[in-house]
Design an enzyme around this catalytic site. Structure first.
Site, PDB file in Angstrom:
ATOM      1  N   SER A 110       0.794  -1.181  -0.007  1.00 46.84           N
ATOM      2  CA  SER A 110      -0.060  -0.010   0.133  1.00 46.84           C
ATOM      3  C   SER A 110       0.705   1.271   0.123  1.00 46.84           C
ATOM      4  O   SER A 110       0.230   2.337  -0.203  1.00 46.84           O
ATOM      5  CB  SER A 110      -0.976  -0.050   1.274  1.00 46.84           C
ATOM      6  N   SER A 217     -10.402   1.598   2.482  1.00 42.72           N
ATOM      7  CA  SER A 217     -11.049   0.836   0.932  1.00 42.72           C
ATOM      8  C   SER A 217     -10.066   0.718  -0.223  1.00 42.72           C
ATOM      9  O   SER A 217      -9.936   1.853  -0.965  1.00 42.72           O
ATOM     10  CB  SER A 217     -12.387   1.174   0.509  1.00 42.72           C
ATOM     11  N   ASN A 218      -9.508  -0.362  -0.682  1.00 36.18           N
ATOM     12  CA  ASN A 218      -8.852  -0.578  -1.569  1.00 36.18           C
ATOM     13  C   ASN A 218      -9.510  -0.068  -3.070  1.00 36.18           C
ATOM     14  O   ASN A 218      -8.682   0.377  -3.931  1.00 36.18           O
ATOM     15  CB  ASN A 218      -8.055  -1.826  -1.799  1.00 36.18           C
ATOM     16  N   GLY A 355       3.206  -0.694   3.887  1.00 42.13           N
ATOM     17  CA  GLY A 355       2.377  -1.625   3.007  1.00 42.13           C
ATOM     18  C   GLY A 355       2.984  -3.082   3.305  1.00 42.13           C
ATOM     19  O   GLY A 355       3.728  -3.432   3.685  1.00 42.13           O
TER      20      GLY A 355
END
Length: 406
Positions: A110, A217-218, A355
């Site tokens: 991320s 939220s991806n 991430g």
């Protein structure tokens, strides 16, 4: 690591002085009155003098402690007023004696979101998108809620269902695509299209009304990718390269799309998971990251992550006003536009977006002016650790490095 035992290995480090310059593949863009991303890159500096490893023993020890806590390998880069230090600990491949390369490639998870948000904000600077304008008009084929703005997308306040699944406050869950366990392993090389991921999310109920709450939220960042492609008319990877990677000289950074490959050199990542009552392990270094798309698919190095976050925080990529917007956090979890705003134990502000992918962990931290940064990669071995245990190890590693560097 094997059977839950912690693997112990040596730590190595290299420190460099600030008294001379060094050769590097990457460089920031110079400050001008033109849009920052159009500025000419600075000249490559010459090689800096290498100092003895003993100059930063606290960093070597921190890396060793992180490996001893349960990680198979770790690499770290620190840039601060004392100079640049790089080091590694543990092993590159579980069961071997080879240490992780100090500038190896790794999946940054991320951390990709900070790159994606920066690219989107460059399009805002160019007038192609509006930060507080609705996104539905740009992507009419998805019939998005017209109340969702670009700011909501970048700050996770859109309410869009997370296509990797939702976890609600009352303890209930709603599954999304397969991203763990045997089902994920069975689809390790499967290609997902970003449109597929967004449509899956839109087929599920929104988590809340747009702008009324915050939830990671991806889906937001895959939607951001589609916006980039729609308003520029270019593939996302091409636009990322044209506006960020090439101007900054980030030659070790890759937008892999659906390729399972990772450039050499690199450590290996192992995924340990439970299938029914059986524990299994698998080398997941080679895997198709399209299941997470622009929310977490990129590959980079500690050097490139340093150059990027230092240039970003130093005001050399975005106009000052948009950088301020990016660094203004939502009160629920201190998330700005593509990054977290955190305070150290002694009250200093740092900016970050860490991430994780199965087998990998990535850290990227910077001071507000970009002069002090640390970037790191962690790899998992064969220890039988569930998601919560890996998350706890990651949090402890982050806490230790923040304390040592800042």
């Amino acid at each position: 690591m094997d059977g839950g035992r912690t693997h112990r290995a040596r730590t190595t480090g290299t420190a460099r002085t600030t008294g001379a310059t060094r050769t590097t593949r990457t460089t920031g863009t110079a400050r001008t009155t033109d849009p920052p991303h159009l500025a000419r890159p600075a000249a490559h500096p010459e090689e800096r003098t290498t100092m003895s490893d003993t100059h930063r023993p606290e960093l070597q020890q921190a890396l060793q402690d992180i490996v001893d806590s349960g990680w198979a390998g770790a690499q770290l880069r620190v840039n601060d007023p004392r100079g640049e230090w790089t080091g590694s600990a543990g092993v590159a491949v579980p069961g071997s004696a080879e240490r992780p390369p100090v500038d190896g490639h790794f999946r940054i998870g991320s951390n990709t979101k900070t790159f994606t948000a920066t690219l989107v904000l460059l399009l805002v600077a160019d007038g192609l998108l509006e930060l507080d304008g609705p996104v539905a008009g740009h992507l009419p084929e998805y019939e998005l809620d017209p109340r969702i703005t670009l700011r909501m997308v970048l700050q996770h306040t859109s309410g869009l269902f997370n296509f990797t699944g939702e976890y609600y406050e009352d303890g209930t869950t709603a599954p999304g695509i397969a991203w763990e366990g045997q089902e994920w392993v069975d689809n390790l090389l499967r290609t997902y299209r970003p449109e597929e991921l967004v449509r899956l999310a839109l087929s599920r109920p929104a988590r809340f009304e747009p702008g009324t709450d915050w939830s990671y939220s991806n889906t937001n960042y895959v939607l951001a990718r589609l916006l980039v492609e729609k308003v520029t008319g270019r593939p996302f990877a091409e636009e990322m390269g044209r506006r960020i990677l090439t101007p900054l000289g980030l030659t070790g950074t890759v937008v892999p799309e659906d390729s399972p490959e990772i450039p050499e050199p690199h450590a290996h990542a192992t995924y340990a998971y439970q299938d029914a009552d059986e524990w299994k392990t698998l080398d997941v270094t080679r895997s198709n990251p399209s299941w997470i798309s622009a929310a977490g698919d990129m590959i980079s190095t500690t050097r490139d992550l340093h150059v990027f976050i230092s240039a970003l925080m130093g005001g050399r990529i975005l106009p000052a006003g948009l950088l301020d917007e990016m660094r203004t956090p939502h009160p629920k979890l201190n998330y700005g536009l593509g990054l977290f705003v955190q305070e150290t134990e002694d009250g200093r502000t740092v900016y970050t977006h860490n991430g994780g992918m199965w087998g990998w962990g990535a850290l990227m931290f910077s001071s507000p002016d970009g002069t002090t940064t640390f970037t790191a990669s962690l790899t998992c071995g064969a220890a039988r650790l569930d998601m919560m245990q890996v998350g706890a190890l990651f949090a402890e590693a982050q806490k230790r490095l923040v304390a040592e560097v800042f």
